[in-house]
Write a protein that holds these residues in place. Structure first.
Motif, mmCIF file in Angstrom:
data_model
loop_
_atom_site.group_PDB
_atom_site.id
_atom_site.type_symbol
_atom_site.label_atom_id
_atom_site.label_comp_id
_atom_site.label_asym_id
_atom_site.label_seq_id
_atom_site.Cartn_x
_atom_site.Cartn_y
_atom_site.Cartn_z
ATOM 1 N N ARG A 13 0.833 -1.216 0.000
ATOM 2 C CA ARG A 13 0.000 0.000 0.000
ATOM 3 C C ARG A 13 0.863 1.259 0.000
ATOM 4 O O ARG A 13 0.519 2.250 -0.639
ATOM 5 N N SER A 36 -3.076 -6.291 -6.066
ATOM 6 C CA SER A 36 -4.379 -5.721 -5.732
ATOM 7 C C SER A 36 -5.068 -6.540 -4.651
ATOM 8 O O SER A 36 -5.657 -5.988 -3.714
ATOM 9 N N GLU A 39 -3.292 -6.019 -1.213
ATOM 10 C CA GLU A 39 -3.553 -4.677 -0.697
ATOM 11 C C GLU A 39 -4.964 -4.556 -0.116
ATOM 12 O O GLU A 39 -5.189 -3.857 0.870
ATOM 13 N N GLY A 40 -5.919 -5.238 -0.731
ATOM 14 C CA GLY A 40 -7.305 -5.128 -0.281
ATOM 15 C C GLY A 40 -7.737 -6.166 0.718
ATOM 16 O O GLY A 40 -8.841 -6.082 1.276
ATOM 17 N N THR A 43 -9.874 -5.699 4.239
ATOM 18 C CA THR A 43 -10.175 -4.271 4.350
ATOM 19 C C THR A 43 -11.582 -4.051 3.818
ATOM 20 O O THR A 43 -12.196 -4.947 3.212
ATOM 21 N N ALA A 45 -12.437 -2.698 1.293
ATOM 22 C CA ALA A 45 -12.467 -2.842 -0.165
ATOM 23 C C ALA A 45 -13.098 -4.161 -0.600
ATOM 24 O O ALA A 45 -13.611 -4.268 -1.719
ATOM 25 N N CYS A 68 -9.015 -12.062 0.769
ATOM 26 C CA CYS A 68 -8.902 -12.134 -0.699
ATOM 27 C C CYS A 68 -8.789 -13.576 -1.171
ATOM 28 O O CYS A 68 -9.109 -13.885 -2.309
ATOM 29 N N ALA A 392 -18.485 -5.039 -0.949
ATOM 30 C CA ALA A 392 -17.223 -4.320 -1.121
ATOM 31 C C ALA A 392 -17.458 -2.828 -1.248
ATOM 32 O O ALA A 392 -18.337 -2.389 -1.991
#
Length: 412
Positions: A13, A36, A39-40, A43, A45, A68, A392
């Motif tokens: 990030r 991606s 990073e998500g 979270t 996201a 994820c 999301a």
């Protein structure tokens, strides 16, 4: 309040955007997708759910964000490993297990990075054929064996180091299918013989792949496209020692499961190895395997961009299976019957053990464990129940009175 532990996701990030811009046009879709996802992970996201303690007097509420579930994500491997290991329990045999490692020489590793799907696949095939062939040789064990192979592409410092870890039962079914032949307690198959046959098979497969036009070369290896140049490139490998390592056998199936839990779903670098990070560098722990003893445990600092580059070296091609089963453990319609037959032969070949006194059952403790909820409240121990799920990017309607650090409640 203590600071949250540093994660690979934090480094992505903070520095990932600049690294992607600097390497625009040189990154695969798979690599971008992995970044991606990491990073998500866990979270807002990815959405999530809200859980609340069913004890109204407590009412403890937490927000848990979705994982994820990417196979390269350091945070997502625990639950996936547990699911995989649960499925493997039914396949374990009551025999000693050996750990064998097949490693590609650096010369091949340098072109493997440009041909991951092809050369990693050949590594699986050449090593599997080697083990199956030598085990079946009447001069050796003369049996049909089974094993699980796990691909690792990294060294401890995240350098490119392709190698296979194999977990092999100590013995196999005789050629006529009537006996289980047990290997030596501390010896499976001769390592020098395995090494030579592996070398021959791997180089032959590489030649065939090159002649079929399956290998691509770029940068300093662009000249290897020609048949003569490639032959000259691999010729020295016929005269070098290829590393095949056979470790001491495990004590039993329980140790095998413990080992598999550490190796099957490992990624290039776990969050637990990170120490700290800033604009100048990322510091992490690693092992120098050239050194024996405590001195092998060291720390390394890499510039953030170099840290990300090394981590991304190990992103596998889409759909590539890095855990594979062979021989008696190969996936087939008759696998269950084959393993049942193996167990019968093992029982017949194993001397009867003296009966062990039954362990006393702690009924009170067992009852307490049975009554304990799957997801207990961290405050009062009552059951946590999901009261809301959110998509999301959405904000949950129910929120804790004082926002705690988000935790994950694995509901899978």
């Amino acid at each position: 309040m203590s600071r949250p532990a540093l994660e690979v996701a934090d480094i992505f990030r903070d520095h990932g955007l600049a690294w992607r811009r600097a390497n625009r046009g040189h990154l695969s879709h798979a690599q971008l997708k992995v970044m991606s996802a990491i990073e998500g992970c866990r979270t807002a996201a990815l959405g999530g759910h809200v859980a609340r303690c069913e004890n109204e007097a407590c009412g403890h509420t937490v927000i848990a964000y979705n994982s994820c579930r990417n196979r390269h994500c350091p945070k997502c491997q625990g639950s996936q490993a547990r699911e995989w290991l649960e499925a493997r329990k039914a396949e374990l045999l009551e025999v000693p297990y050996f750990h064998v490692v097949f490693t590609l020489p650096p010369r091949i590793g340098s072109i493997a990075f440009q041909n991951k799907a092809v050369i990693y696949d050949l590594l699986f095939k050449a090593s599997a054929e080697t083990l199956l062939t030598i085990a079946a040789d009447p001069k050796r064990l003369g049996v049909r064996i089974g094993f699980t192979s796990v691909l690792h592409t990294w060294g401890s410092a995240m350098t490119h180091h392709p190698h296979l870890h194999m977990i092999v039962p100590g013995g196999g079914i005789s050629g006529d299918g009537t006996r289980w032949i047990i290997s030596s307690e501390d010896y499976l198959l001769p390592v020098p013989v395995l090494s030579r046959l592996f070398r021959g098979k791997m180089l032959a497969m590489l030649k065939a792949a090159h002649e079929a036009g399956r290998l691509k070369f770029f940068g300093p290896h662009a000249g290897l496209t020609g048949r003569g140049a490639f032959k000259a490139f691999i010729e020295p490998l016929y005269h070098t020692k290829w590393h095949v390592h056979a470790k001491r056998p495990f004590a039993g199936p329980d140790q095998v499961l413990s080992y598999l839990a550490r190796y099957t779903h490992r990624v290039a670098l776990s969050n637990s190895r990170l120490i700290d990070a800033n604009e100048k560098g990322v510091r992490f722990k690693y092992k120098d395997y050239r050194i024996e003893g405590p001195g092998r445990y060291k720390t390394m600092t890499l510039e953030p961009g170099e840290f990300i580059r090394r981590f991304m070296l190990h992103v596998l091609p889409k759909g590539f299976h890095r855990i594979r089963h062979y021989g008696l453990l190969a996936r087939s319609r008759t696998k269950a019957e084959t393993l049942a037959h193996a167990r019968e032969l093992i029982a017949a070949a194993t001397p009867a053990r003296p009966a062990q006194p039954a362990k006393k059952q702690k009924t009170d403790d067992s009852a307490a464990r049975a009554e304990k909820p799957a997801h207990p409240c961290p405050r009062c121990g009552a059951r946590m129940v999901i009261i809301e799920t959110f998509k999301a990017g959405r904000t949950p309607r129910h929120r804790p009175a004082l926002m705690p650090v988000a935790i994950r409640i694995d509901t899978s």
